[in-house]
Design a protein around this motif. Structure first.
Motif, PDB file in Angstrom:
ATOM      1  N   SER A   7       0.843  -1.191   0.000  1.00  0.00           N
ATOM      2  CA  SER A   7       0.000   0.000   0.000  1.00  0.00           C
ATOM      3  C   SER A   7       0.874   1.236   0.000  1.00  0.00           C
ATOM      4  N   GLU A   9       0.261   5.784   0.433  1.00  0.00           N
ATOM      5  CA  GLU A   9      -0.587   6.968   0.545  1.00  0.00           C
ATOM      6  C   GLU A   9      -0.180   7.959  -0.538  1.00  0.00           C
ATOM      7  N   THR A  98      -8.830   9.101   1.541  1.00  0.00           N
ATOM      8  CA  THR A  98      -8.419   9.323   2.926  1.00  0.00           C
ATOM      9  C   THR A  98      -8.508  10.811   3.206  1.00  0.00           C
ATOM     10  N   ARG A 103      -5.423   6.229  -0.601  1.00  0.00           N
ATOM     11  CA  ARG A 103      -4.583   5.072  -0.288  1.00  0.00           C
ATOM     12  C   ARG A 103      -4.751   4.076  -1.426  1.00  0.00           C
ATOM     13  N   ASP A 105      -3.969   0.250  -2.560  1.00  0.00           N
ATOM     14  CA  ASP A 105      -3.626  -1.097  -2.116  1.00  0.00           C
ATOM     15  C   ASP A 105      -3.473  -1.966  -3.353  1.00  0.00           C
ATOM     16  N   LYS A 142       3.095   7.214  -7.027  1.00  0.00           N
ATOM     17  CA  LYS A 142       2.834   8.320  -6.103  1.00  0.00           C
ATOM     18  C   LYS A 142       3.433   9.624  -6.645  1.00  0.00           C
TER      19      LYS A 142
END
Length: 151
Positions: A7, A9, A98, A103, A105, A142
């Motif tokens: 995972s 963020e 979030t 997030r 996964d 990300k």
């Protein structure tokens, strides 16, 4: 079958993350083992779409045909593939909103082709390497999504 769950963020909306995850033309940009994709479907992808991914594994290029097996936009997409030589792959990517963004996964179940494992490396080494590659790929995703969101 081996299984990896990772995972990360991301400081961007779930929509932005899901758009990048399912834009198969971007896959070589953020996935560390993807050389190229071809036969990619129209955008946005739909359940049942297929595409070919060229993967670079231990100095070898392997082609794998993937199918989108489940799609719940913008939260979840599932893919499955059978690689040459008998390898099986199943990947589920889930995006959850979030407080600070989203997030991501990723659940990856796989069985490497027997000849490749036996010839090049043992399965324990393969699992550790695949886990590191997935972590690095998620970090790349990300950075890509956050850079796009900042524009």
């Amino acid at each position: 079958m081996a299984k990896i769950d990772k995972s990360i963020e991301v400081s961007a909306s779930g929509e932005q993350v899901f758009e990048a995850l399912t834009d198969l033309d971007l896959l070589p940009v953020w996935s560390t083992i993807t050389v190229e994709t071809h036969g990619t479907p129209r955008k946005p992808i739909e359940e049942g779409d297929t595409f070919v991914q060229t993967l670079r594994v231990l100095g070898r290029n392997l082609e794998s045909t993937w199918e989108v097996t489940q799609l719940q936009r913008p939260q979840r997409v599932s893919y499955s593939s059978e690689a040459p030589g008998g390898g099986l792959l199943r990947m589920v990517q889930t995006v959850e909103e979030t407080d600070g963004g989203s997030r991501v996964d990723v659940e990856l179940d796989y069985e490497l082709p027997g000849g490749l494992v036996g010839e090049l490396f043992d399965s324990a080494y393969a699992e550790r390497r695949n886990e590191r590659e997935l972590e690095h790929s998620l970090h790349n995703l990300k950075e890509l999504v956050e850079a796009r969101a900042a524009r």
